[in-house]
Design a protein around this motif. Structure first.
Motif, PDB file in Angstrom:
ATOM      1  N   ALA A 301       5.620  14.523  41.582  1.00  0.00           N
ATOM      2  CA  ALA A 301       4.380  14.360  40.652  1.00  0.00           C
ATOM      3  C   ALA A 301       4.045  15.866  40.814  1.00  0.00           C
ATOM      4  O   ALA A 301       3.397  16.319  39.800  1.00  0.00           O
ATOM      5  N   ALA A 302       3.654  16.633  41.948  1.00  0.00           N
ATOM      6  CA  ALA A 302       3.353  17.852  42.275  1.00  0.00           C
ATOM      7  C   ALA A 302       4.184  18.795  41.348  1.00  0.00           C
ATOM      8  O   ALA A 302       3.572  19.504  40.525  1.00  0.00           O
ATOM      9  N   PHE A 303       5.545  18.665  41.258  1.00  0.00           N
ATOM     10  CA  PHE A 303       6.171  19.416  40.575  1.00  0.00           C
ATOM     11  C   PHE A 303       5.970  19.299  39.080  1.00  0.00           C
ATOM     12  O   PHE A 303       5.991  20.429  38.062  1.00  0.00           O
ATOM     13  N   ALA A 304       6.016  18.290  38.529  1.00  0.00           N
ATOM     14  CA  ALA A 304       5.823  17.899  37.264  1.00  0.00           C
ATOM     15  C   ALA A 304       4.365  18.297  36.872  1.00  0.00           C
ATOM     16  O   ALA A 304       4.242  19.112  35.552  1.00  0.00           O
ATOM     17  N   ASN A 305       3.537  18.493  37.710  1.00  0.00           N
ATOM     18  CA  ASN A 305       2.183  19.006  37.150  1.00  0.00           C
ATOM     19  C   ASN A 305       2.289  20.629  37.194  1.00  0.00           C
ATOM     20  O   ASN A 305       1.639  21.146  36.096  1.00  0.00           O
ATOM     21  N   TRP A 306       3.016  21.081  38.037  1.00  0.00           N
ATOM     22  CA  TRP A 306       3.381  22.479  37.937  1.00  0.00           C
ATOM     23  C   TRP A 306       3.954  22.805  36.683  1.00  0.00           C
ATOM     24  O   TRP A 306       3.832  24.191  36.171  1.00  0.00           O
ATOM     25  N   LYS A 307       4.687  22.289  36.220  1.00  0.00           N
ATOM     26  CA  LYS A 307       5.670  22.306  34.839  1.00  0.00           C
ATOM     27  C   LYS A 307       4.810  22.199  33.740  1.00  0.00           C
ATOM     28  O   LYS A 307       5.322  22.385  32.581  1.00  0.00           O
ATOM     29  N   GLY A 308       3.624  21.458  33.930  1.00  0.00           N
ATOM     30  CA  GLY A 308       2.805  21.017  32.949  1.00  0.00           C
ATOM     31  C   GLY A 308       3.393  19.783  32.098  1.00  0.00           C
ATOM     32  O   GLY A 308       3.074  19.748  30.885  1.00  0.00           O
ATOM     33  N   ARG A 309       4.143  19.055  32.677  1.00  0.00           N
ATOM     34  CA  ARG A 309       5.056  17.896  32.112  1.00  0.00           C
ATOM     35  C   ARG A 309       4.546  16.730  33.041  1.00  0.00           C
ATOM     36  O   ARG A 309       3.960  16.781  33.641  1.00  0.00           O
ATOM     37  N   ARG A 310       5.323  15.682  32.887  1.00  0.00           N
ATOM     38  CA  ARG A 310       5.125  14.461  33.811  1.00  0.00           C
ATOM     39  C   ARG A 310       6.379  13.603  34.169  1.00  0.00           C
ATOM     40  O   ARG A 310       7.431  13.857  33.425  1.00  0.00           O
ATOM     41  N   LEU A 311       6.414  12.775  34.865  1.00  0.00           N
ATOM     42  CA  LEU A 311       7.380  11.880  35.168  1.00  0.00           C
ATOM     43  C   LEU A 311       7.427  10.709  33.956  1.00  0.00           C
ATOM     44  O   LEU A 311       6.394  10.367  33.427  1.00  0.00           O
ATOM     45  N   PRO A 312       8.671  10.313  33.830  1.00  0.00           N
ATOM     46  CA  PRO A 312       8.639   9.116  32.899  1.00  0.00           C
ATOM     47  C   PRO A 312       8.118   7.884  33.527  1.00  0.00           C
ATOM     48  O   PRO A 312       8.313   7.605  34.602  1.00  0.00           O
ATOM     49  N   THR A 313       7.643   6.730  32.758  1.00  0.00           N
ATOM     50  CA  THR A 313       7.524   5.491  33.237  1.00  0.00           C
ATOM     51  C   THR A 313       8.765   4.852  33.246  1.00  0.00           C
ATOM     52  O   THR A 313       9.784   5.219  32.735  1.00  0.00           O
ATOM     53  N   GLU A 314       8.800   3.656  34.140  1.00  0.00           N
ATOM     54  CA  GLU A 314      10.027   3.167  34.414  1.00  0.00           C
ATOM     55  C   GLU A 314      10.353   2.367  32.957  1.00  0.00           C
ATOM     56  O   GLU A 314      11.750   2.241  32.656  1.00  0.00           O
ATOM     57  N   PHE A 315       9.584   2.121  32.218  1.00  0.00           N
ATOM     58  CA  PHE A 315       9.671   1.481  30.847  1.00  0.00           C
ATOM     59  C   PHE A 315      10.400   2.883  29.986  1.00  0.00           C
ATOM     60  O   PHE A 315      11.488   2.551  29.176  1.00  0.00           O
ATOM     61  N   GLU A 316       9.934   3.854  29.992  1.00  0.00           N
ATOM     62  CA  GLU A 316      10.543   4.861  29.040  1.00  0.00           C
ATOM     63  C   GLU A 316      11.943   5.272  29.532  1.00  0.00           C
ATOM     64  O   GLU A 316      12.817   5.296  29.026  1.00  0.00           O
ATOM     65  N   TRP A 317      12.170   5.118  30.952  1.00  0.00           N
ATOM     66  CA  TRP A 317      13.205   5.480  31.448  1.00  0.00           C
ATOM     67  C   TRP A 317      14.406   4.354  31.110  1.00  0.00           C
ATOM     68  O   TRP A 317      15.580   4.735  30.765  1.00  0.00           O
ATOM     69  N   GLU A 318      14.080   3.289  31.159  1.00  0.00           N
ATOM     70  CA  GLU A 318      15.077   2.014  30.744  1.00  0.00           C
ATOM     71  C   GLU A 318      15.217   2.124  29.305  1.00  0.00           C
ATOM     72  O   GLU A 318      16.615   2.081  28.844  1.00  0.00           O
ATOM     73  N   VAL A 319      14.388   2.276  28.506  1.00  0.00           N
ATOM     74  CA  VAL A 319      14.534   2.653  26.939  1.00  0.00           C
ATOM     75  C   VAL A 319      15.613   3.792  26.703  1.00  0.00           C
ATOM     76  O   VAL A 319      16.490   3.460  25.914  1.00  0.00           O
ATOM     77  N   ALA A 320      15.437   4.778  27.431  1.00  0.00           N
ATOM     78  CA  ALA A 320      16.200   5.974  27.189  1.00  0.00           C
ATOM     79  C   ALA A 320      17.665   6.157  27.664  1.00  0.00           C
ATOM     80  O   ALA A 320      18.153   6.904  27.770  1.00  0.00           O
ATOM     81  N   SER A 321      17.659   4.873  28.770  1.00  0.00           N
ATOM     82  CA  SER A 321      18.836   4.972  29.805  1.00  0.00           C
ATOM     83  C   SER A 321      20.144   5.219  29.005  1.00  0.00           C
ATOM     84  O   SER A 321      21.193   5.706  29.534  1.00  0.00           O
ATOM     85  N   ASP A 322      20.329   4.757  27.880  1.00  0.00           N
ATOM     86  CA  ASP A 322      21.806   4.899  27.006  1.00  0.00           C
ATOM     87  C   ASP A 322      21.911   6.265  26.878  1.00  0.00           C
ATOM     88  O   ASP A 322      23.145   6.506  26.525  1.00  0.00           O
ATOM     89  N   GLN A 323      21.211   7.119  26.465  1.00  0.00           N
ATOM     90  CA  GLN A 323      21.069   8.373  26.240  1.00  0.00           C
ATOM     91  C   GLN A 323      21.149   9.569  27.098  1.00  0.00           C
ATOM     92  O   GLN A 323      21.114  10.581  26.832  1.00  0.00           O
ATOM     93  N   ILE A 324      20.839   9.121  28.322  1.00  0.00           N
ATOM     94  CA  ILE A 324      20.714  10.114  29.269  1.00  0.00           C
ATOM     95  C   ILE A 324      21.737   9.911  30.357  1.00  0.00           C
ATOM     96  O   ILE A 324      22.450   8.946  30.506  1.00  0.00           O
ATOM     97  N   ARG A 325      21.830  10.948  31.246  1.00  0.00           N
ATOM     98  CA  ARG A 325      22.903  10.941  32.603  1.00  0.00           C
ATOM     99  C   ARG A 325      22.292  10.495  33.734  1.00  0.00           C
ATOM    100  O   ARG A 325      21.291  10.954  33.911  1.00  0.00           O
ATOM    101  N   TRP A 326      22.872   9.590  34.170  1.00  0.00           N
ATOM    102  CA  TRP A 326      22.271   9.014  35.404  1.00  0.00           C
ATOM    103  C   TRP A 326      23.411   8.879  36.540  1.00  0.00           C
ATOM    104  O   TRP A 326      24.617   8.589  36.141  1.00  0.00           O
ATOM    105  N   GLY A 327      22.986   8.592  37.621  1.00  0.00           N
ATOM    106  CA  GLY A 327      23.675   8.339  38.723  1.00  0.00           C
ATOM    107  C   GLY A 327      23.929   9.379  39.753  1.00  0.00           C
ATOM    108  O   GLY A 327      24.668   9.280  40.959  1.00  0.00           O
TER     109      GLY A 327
END
Lengths: 401, 401, 401, 401
Positions: A301-327
């Protein structure tokens, strides 16, 4: 070891027969420990880390208690003391050894626990072979195997904690590579429009109770990175003084940083002016392109603040999961671990599985290279307290659009 | 194992040649551990208890550091990391592993430590054999062996703590009998008249710095028991409610009793209404005539108050030592551990040996069945913090006349 | 306030009538608090420091409980809750408020406690005036007054702790000078030959149980300083790196120094490169010739080691007391607080007075400028745990000859 | 004191002019303390509870620091030490007094803090009166007043903690009735259909940053009680053994119950077999129909499990808020305190206000009788750590349909 590629290519591997799966999972547990010496199996340096021999026994106890003792006629319990010694959080089943004392219990030794595993494996094979092997027991077996897959990941992280806090930095094995993953070069983001989305597990296969009920959420439009943050990006945060500037940190996080003198991810060591990190293959240079792991939610969270961005919620993550790379790593989200609408726990001891942890923890999504190949889903919800660093935990960034 | 009889008959056993003594002491250390499994060597359940493998290595490190590296030409250090790992309180020699972390250091393992012992033993034999083996090195060798004798007693008590806190109560070995000593029947007391008495070591043989200087003390007349208190006598104190009555206890002791819920000596367990106690040979009935052990100074003093008597001072004990029987247990005295007049510490790291502990501890006199036969003297001063129970510590009573 | 001179000139001031003494002692207690604001009376910043209002009430409770309720016909207890609230360590009398909670008990307030004092004073005056005032009650009154004298010194040190830990460093009063004593210039030592000496109180007047029995000790010859160590001498130790060199410190002391980051006596502050110290009259420059106070036994012993000398024992101190100057500060000795031969506690609650503290503490001899004039004797034994700094504690040096 | 009726009738009271509001809020703060004695203002029994005098000063410091020093020409700071002493979590502004030490700082005393309030009030009145009183400063004044309203509620709960932990149970004032609210009799539930709902503050008036952005959420259909749980209903849970049955509790909650021996809401005491509870008007019988307060989230969730129902989420609560009654107590929801989509913190010290607490805390909705009348909104988000009981915190139940 699951390859990152296979995780991306298919989150639903070919279904194995239950006995094949049983054999595969049970032997992988022992294989993970193959680089250990007997002494390494015993200790518990902090309360979150369990002794490897405890993991070996506890996963076995699950099958004995919930399956063999109930379903196999004439089953002879291996040792009546083991129920007490290797129960974990199952308050229903009986008195348990207090978690922070596990590391002082030197007997039974590793050999005896291996004999316990053999005894239970043999009887499980017998049970699975008979005609009357019920659906309920098959379901419990599958739960037990998924439980063991979770402990496999804990075995990796607990072994790493034990060896990584030894002043000699002994490797588990030079060839273990679950914690040295270089990221693909294809950076970039994915945009998701606002709308109502379906969340949670809605199929037929194995899943945990916390993935249900499937339900709808409304999401505002957002943008999410295709890849998690790299060690190189995080080094910039460190070098810009991020750990010393309260503005980026939650109040609880700032207390944690100061009380513990935290100034880097776990296992980072500055040697002769250069950052190295302990991996299960020994002490290595930090590589700029590798996935950052072993950060707490607080650090994410501190890194995200420093970047002026944020972490995704778990719902955002799940909805996007087909289009991002993970593992590449488990990814902290900005969602607290809470029940889904209609969540129901099972009756009895198995009902203790997930619901009782639904407070004070944050959800992680994804999977790490240490995750069993069968054990990752777009709907999978991992969770830990926000100060913990010892898991293979990183994160990716998102923002509103 | 020293027999109680030999301790009584003669406190100065036949002098052995230094190499014979070396061989005997070093092999006894390993023999003490012969009932252990590899897992038992590793853990440190509380900060006062060290892992057995640490004792094995630390006693070896003493010979390597203070003798071989200084006196044996061309000596090859076994492992340069060991100085850091197995140093104990010798602040002069270099950074040491914090005491309460010792139990999480699983590497080097037991095999490697045994190899370390063999390497050092071999080189010590070589050194003792050469003509230039100096008096200074002979003296240090003798110090190192007495140091190892002390760690032998700690090995017994630390192993007992590790196995005795395992819920399974595994014995070290059925035949170990250092903590099951029945007392002779000859009760009675000895009367000592007032006068000036000589205290401290005044001979030629080996002794510790804390036994010097020999000096005079004036004692008022007193009476002292020939034998220490038995388990049976202590059970009466327990059954009369002694642990629940603040009047018998020091203020610090009363806090200790209540903060820790103490209601018996260490290792006592009430099973089906009957007192049993864990011994190194397993769980046994408490016998009324056996020497009471595993009580703290606090408990010893409370018992004495309850009896309307008192503990002897270390001076009274030493003056009476020819006329009483001893060797059944270490005996708490009512003397704080303080320097004798003219006490001097040696220079350098060896000077750290005793003086730095001369605050907050009480003196114990005597010897236990676990004490090496060569390692007891009328002038010997043992010492521990007053709340500690894990040594083979009992006490005898005295009174004014 | 006792002048240092009077302490030297005469340790036995003119005997006052008991009522005069009562009036004098009781009013001095209130006078000590005259610079306080109501808020200052309430808090307990650490467990050793009691709230001033607690001292005011507890000393009063002593007279009510042990004298008025027993001896004054028709005495009406001021408030039945006070027995519970203002009992200290007297376990016999009933449940007490746990020491570390005292500072959160805001009611009864200061006004009500002052009314309690007035009520008890009035009734004590009545009792002392009647013919049947018994010897036993006179003796208890004298004990109560000496008890209150001890609490007067604690009032000074506890008030100092409370104000001295306020970031604003408020003075109690500009004119209070109990902690700013310059030493006489006459340095030098006294030599005492070996021999048997008489120790302990052997007269008729008031004394504490711990000063008895009078008995003989044999002392080797020694040399002792006429004056205690000055702040200037101690600054040399500090500036030579004394706090950073483990060789001078007991093992427990070294742990204490490091765990607490101790690098100076209590109340020392380096301001713009210059040492200042908080006194009850505010923040002042450290003067080289003033008596060092607010050091622990650990620091006293480390300084002595650094100097190559040692602390005197309490017996040496007492034997030399006629030939040295004292009254500048309480002086740590190298004696543990233990019973004298033949020591006997009184029956009942008054018997709890001293004996229960005879473990883990070191004896201090002498007196400080804060000590009531009537309250110092050559045989007086003060005692505190060795890590405590908040008393007016310094030390002098001795050596063998 | 806000009446419950007014809270229900209208959540938007008549807008006062800013000076009127300032005068009203500032004087209410002092009025809340009118039953206190000077001693009560000082202490801090646990770290979450601040001394009343600290609240008085800290709320004043806000106006001095963020308004007067920036906007009032020639403003003379009252005391330059106060910035250090009465800063709370505003890390930007400078070093602050560590929260857990506040209770040992006896100076400045209450009188001086009242003078500080008068000084700041006078200057604020001057500033608000001048033509150049800017919109930015008006906004900050409104924020300062809402900040003070929050501290008014904390004053009530902190005073209650201080007096309610005194063994004498002194009342603040017999007539204070903020914590003795009987519920209306009209039980029943409200049903809300599934759908997309608007959440968050979307108007013009004052609101906190955490209420924004307004956004949409999808809710499944649910049912929610019109009234919160009563003390009588909770007594049934207690009497059925709820505190002793792990099945109802989160894992962290169960640890909390056992580590602290919790067996009732805060301030409950069983006297002669009957439950009483401490209120600000003294010790009273528990009434069956009164609103349950002083339970933690852990207790709320356990009760819900016992009932087979659940807590509403904060979104469900907000959507239903028009159709339920509220204002009896703060109500724990099952939502973790997290940022809304598009949440943005202000720059600088004022930006520290809310965002930094968005981890490890649970949201409470509603208002209590201690809440300032102007200070409640359907969109208001209160938040505390889930183990805390000392707020006026209760809960209501919901379920899926």
């Amino acid at each position: 070891m699951p390859s990152v590629t296979s995780l991306e290519g298919s989150s639903v591997p070919v279904k194995k027969s239950i006995l094949d799966l049983f054999t595969d999972v049970r032997s992988r547990t022992v294989n993970i420990c193959s680089g250990l010496q007997t002494e390494d199996y015993v200790v518990q340096p902090v309360s979150d880390v369990s002794p490897p021999k405890w993991h070996l026994a506890h996963t076995t106890w699950f099958f004995e208690t919930f399956i063999l003792k109930e379903a196999l006629d004439g089953y002879r319990e291996f040792d009546t003391d083991f129920g007490f010694l290797f129960n974990s959080y199952y308050e229903t089943v009986g008195e348990r050894v207090i978690r922070s004392n596990r590391g002082n219990i030197t007997r039974p030794g590793v050999d005896r626990i291996m004999a316990y595993r053999a005894h239970v494996d043999e009887n499980m094979a017998k049970l699975m072979d008979i005609d009357s092997f019920s659906d309920e027991m098959r379901m419990r077996t599958e739960l037990g195997l998924n439980h063991e897959m979770q402990h496999q990941e804990l075995l990796y992280t607990d072994i790493k904690y034990i060896l990584g806090h030894n002043p000699l930095f002994p490797p588990l094995h030079e060839s273990v590579n679950v914690d040295q993953v270089e990221l693909a070069k294809e950076k970039g983001t994915v945009k998701i429009p606002e709308g109502i989305y379906k969340i949670g597990f809605d199929g037929d296969g194995f899943h945990f109770d916390n993935e249900r009920n499937p339900h709808r959420v409304f999401l505002e439009s957002f943008e999410i990175d295709k890849l998690p943050v790299t060690a190189g990006e995080y080094l910039e945060f460190m070098e810009s003084g991020g750990y010393g500037d309260f503005r980026f940190w939650h109040a609880d996080a700032w207390d944690w940083v100061n009380a513990n003198g935290v100034d880097s991810p776990l296992y980072f060591h500055k040697v002769d002016g250069k950052w190295k990190r302990y991996t299960l293959a020994g002490l290595k240079d930090v590589k700029l392109d590798e996935a950052l792991v072993h950060v707490s939610y607080y650090e994410a969270a501190a890194f995200a603040n420093w970047k002026g961005r944020r972490l995704p919620t778990e719902f955002e993550w799940e909805v996007a999961s087909d289009q991002i790379r993970w593992g590449f790593c488990w990814e902290w989200t900005n969602s607290a671990y809470l029940p889904y609408p209609g969540f129901k726990t099972a009756d009895g001891a198995l009902g203790e599985y997930n619901g009782k942890f639904m407070v004070n923890q944050m959800v992680l999504r994804g999977a790490s290279p240490a995750t069993y190949s069968n054990h990752s889903r777009h709907t999978y919800r991992n969770f830990f307290h926000p100060h913990l660093q010892w898991q293979f935990s990183g994160f990716r960034l998102a923002n509103n659009i």
